[in-house]
Write a protein that holds these residues in place. Structure first.
Motif, PDB file in Angstrom:
ATOM      1  N   GLU A 197     -53.300  71.005 -29.131  1.00 19.77           N
ATOM      2  CA  GLU A 197     -53.158  72.342 -28.551  1.00 19.77           C
ATOM      3  C   GLU A 197     -53.256  73.409 -29.631  1.00 19.77           C
ATOM      4  O   GLU A 197     -52.709  73.262 -30.727  1.00 19.77           O
ATOM      5  N   GLY A 212     -52.541  77.616 -29.645  1.00 16.88           N
ATOM      6  CA  GLY A 212     -52.081  78.774 -28.899  1.00 16.88           C
ATOM      7  C   GLY A 212     -52.102  79.998 -29.797  1.00 16.88           C
ATOM      8  O   GLY A 212     -51.874  79.887 -31.008  1.00 16.88           O
ATOM      9  N   VAL A 272     -54.783  78.208 -25.628  1.00 15.12           N
ATOM     10  CA  VAL A 272     -54.188  79.234 -24.777  1.00 15.12           C
ATOM     11  C   VAL A 272     -54.109  80.557 -25.527  1.00 15.12           C
ATOM     12  O   VAL A 272     -53.583  80.617 -26.640  1.00 15.12           O
ATOM     13  N   TYR A 332     -52.396  84.147 -25.016  1.00 14.60           N
ATOM     14  CA  TYR A 332     -51.322  84.706 -24.190  1.00 14.60           C
ATOM     15  C   TYR A 332     -51.418  86.226 -24.024  1.00 14.60           C
ATOM     16  O   TYR A 332     -50.702  86.794 -23.212  1.00 14.60           O
ATOM     17  N   TRP A 347     -57.397  78.732 -21.790  1.00 12.54           N
ATOM     18  CA  TRP A 347     -56.655  79.586 -20.868  1.00 12.54           C
ATOM     19  C   TRP A 347     -56.564  81.012 -21.399  1.00 12.54           C
ATOM     20  O   TRP A 347     -56.474  81.227 -22.608  1.00 12.54           O
ATOM     21  N   CYS A 394     -58.401  79.458 -16.312  1.00  9.79           N
ATOM     22  CA  CYS A 394     -58.695  78.330 -17.202  1.00  9.79           C
ATOM     23  C   CYS A 394     -60.186  78.007 -17.115  1.00  9.79           C
ATOM     24  O   CYS A 394     -60.742  77.884 -16.009  1.00  9.79           O
ATOM     25  N   GLN A 442     -48.661  80.297 -15.619  1.00 16.69           N
ATOM     26  CA  GLN A 442     -48.467  79.598 -16.883  1.00 16.69           C
ATOM     27  C   GLN A 442     -47.538  78.386 -16.770  1.00 16.69           C
ATOM     28  O   GLN A 442     -47.628  77.446 -17.573  1.00 16.69           O
TER      29      GLN A 442
END
Length: 408
Positions: free
Chosen positions: A235, A237, A286, A288, A315, A388, A400
Motif C-alpha cells: 500500500e 497512501g 490512496v 486522501y 483511490w 477507485c 473509505q
C-alpha cells in the motif's frame, strides 16, 4: 567385536534346552577352587575344535525419509529417518548422517548428527534466509552415501516483506497536525486488521515536505528490509491537500517534474519514476486529499494508467475532503473545526463532503468518537464516496470505510 565376560556371584545358574560356548580366537578356562563337575545322562564327548561360522549381518540402510514438501525461508522444520532395511540397534542409529542439496547444486553435508528417538532419527533444519531465490531443497539421511530413494524434496517458498507506506505532508501549514493524525489512524487500522502479520507487513508513516521526496524514500525502505528483490509494496497512501493534479506541498517547491508554472504539485513524469514492485494480492494506492479521484480523466484515473501502477487499485476523493472521526460519516468537533485537538482523542479521517455542511457535521456529544450507527445515520451527513480506478477503468465507488475503518 571383542571383550571379556565376567560372571560373579555365590551361585550362578544357567538353564536352557541347549547351551553352547564358543571361543573363536582363544581358550575356555574352567577354574574352580574345589571341583569342576561335568555330568551327562549319556556320554561325554571330546572332539577337536570346529570353527563356528559367523552370522553375516545385512547392511543397514535408510529406506525412508519423512519431512515437509514445502518449506518457508526463515523457519525450522523436522525431518525423520523413519524406516530402515532391517531392525537397527540404538547404537547403530547414532551413525545416521545427514546431507542436503539446493536446486541442482552439489550435495552438502551436515556436521552434526540427528537425534535418536525410539526407533527413528530426527533432525531439525533451519531454512536459511539466503535460500530466498532458490526453488528446491532435498534432504538426505544415510549411513554410507546419500541416495535419492532415501531423501525428501521440498519446494522452497519465500514470503517477501510487504511495505505499507502512508506519506503525509509535514509543513508549517493549516492542518499539519491533522495530516499526521490521519496517517496514524491508517497505521493503527492496518495493525488491527485480521490480515496483518507483523512478520510480513511493515507499516511506516514517512513525513515529507515536497511530493517528489516519495521517489527517493521508497528505495530506502527496500534497502532497510533486505533489498528490492525481497520486498514488495502492499500500500501507498498520500495524506495532503490536493487538487485536480494531485497532492500539494504549499511551502516546498518540487524539483522533480513539477507542474509547469506551479511547482507545488508533481506532474505524471514524476509519479512514473517511483520504483514500485507491488504485492500480488490486493495492492492499493490512496490519495486522501480534495478532488484527487474525480471522474473524467481525474488524477487517480491517470495514475492508474501508469506502468508502475499496473493492476493496482488507485483511490481518490470524488469531492473536497474534510476531517472526521469516522470514515463513512462526516463528524467533527468544535475544537477540530478551529484547527486543534487532532491528537487528543478519537480517530482522524479525511472524508468527502460538501461545502457549507460544517455545522451539520459538528457534534457536541461527549462520546462523539463512539457514536452508534443509528445516531450517525440520523444526525450527521454521509461521507461522499471515493472513486477507485484500476488500469484506467473505474471499478468502485464507495466510502473509505471499505478498506479503512477502526470499527472493523
Amino acid at each position: 567385536m571383542s571383550g571379556t565376560i565376567i560372571k560373579t556371584g555365590e551361585i550362578i545358574t544357567k538353564t536352557a534346552e541347549k547351551i553352547m560356548l564358543n571361543a573363536t580366537n582363544g581358550d575356555i578356562i574352567l577354574n574352580a577352587a574345589k571341583s569342576v563337575v561335568i555330568s551327562s545322562d549319556k556320554e561325554i564327548v571330546y572332539n577337536s575344535y570346529e570353527a563356528v561360522e559367523q552370522e553375516e549381518k545385512e547392511d543397514l540402510l535408510v529406506k525412508k525419509v519423512e519431512g515437509p514438501t514445502e518449506v518457508d525461508v526463515g523457519k525450522e522444520y523436522t525431518f525423520t529417518a523413519a524406516e530402515f532395511s532391517r531392525k537397527a540397534l540404538p547404537a547403530e542409529l547414532q551413525n545416521v548422517k545427514w546431507a542436503y542439496q539446493i536446486d541442482d547444486g552439489a550435495i552438502q553435508y551436515f556436521n552434526n548428527p540427528g537425534k535418536v528417538i525410539g526407533g527413528v532419527v530426527t533432525k531439525n533444519i533451519h531454512i536459511d534466509e539466503n535460500l530466498w531465490d532458490n526453488k528446491t531443497l532435498k534432504v538426505y539421511a544415510y549411513f554410507q552415501n546419500p541416495a535419492d530413494d532415501a531423501s525428501v524434496e521440498c519446494e522452497v517458498k519465500f514470503v517477501p516483506i510487504e511495505l505499507l507506506l502512508i506519506f503525509y505532508i509535514d509543513e508549517d501549514h493549516k492542518g499539519n497536525t491533522l495530516m499526521a493524525e490521519v496517517a496514524q489512524t491508517r497505521l493503527k487500522n492496518i495493525k488491527n486488521s485480521d490480515w496483518y502479520d507483523s512478520n510480513i507487513h511493515k507499516v511506516h508513516c514517512p513525513p515529507i515536505q515536497s511530493i517528489d521526496e516519495i521517489i527517493k524514500i521508497v528505495p530506502k525502505y527496500y534497502k532497510k528490509y533486505g533489498g528490492k528483490e525481497k520486498v514488495v509494496v502492499k500500500e501507498i497512501g498520500v495524506v495532503s491537500h490536493s487538487g485536480g493534479d494531485g497532492p500539494i506541498s504549499y511551502e516546498t517547491e518540487i524539483k522533480i517534474c513539477p507542474i509547469k508554472d506551479w511547482p507545488h504539485q508533481m506532474d505524471m513524469c514524476g509519479w512514473e519514476q517511483i520504483e514500485l514492485t507491488w504485492a500480488k494480492e490486493d495492492p492499493i494506492c490512496v490519495f486522501y486529499g480534495c478532488n484527487s479521484g474525480r471522474k473524467n480523466n481525474g488524477f487517480a484515473m491517470r495514475i492508474s494508467k501508469l506502468s508502475n501502477f499496473r493492476d493496482v487499485e488507485v483511490w481518490g476523493q470524488s469531492t473536497s475532503s474534510f476531517p472526521s472521526f469516522y470514515p463513512d460519516y462526516r463528524v467533527t468537533s468544535l475544537a477540530r473545526s478551529m484547527g486543534t485537538g487532532w491528537d487528543i482523542r478519537g480517530h482522524s479521517y479525511l472524508v468527502g463532503g460538501d461545502g457549507g455542511k460544517g455545522w451539520d457535521a459538528t457534534s457536541y456529544k461527549p462520546n462523539k468518537d463512539t457514536l452508534d450507527e443509528e445516531t450517525l445515520k440520523k444526525d450527521f451527513p454521509k461521507a461522499n464516496p471515493m472513486n477507485c480506478y484500476k488500469n484506467g477503468t473505474h471499478v468502485r465507488e464507495t466510502h473509505q470505510g471499505y478498506f479503512n475503518d477502526h470499527r472493523k
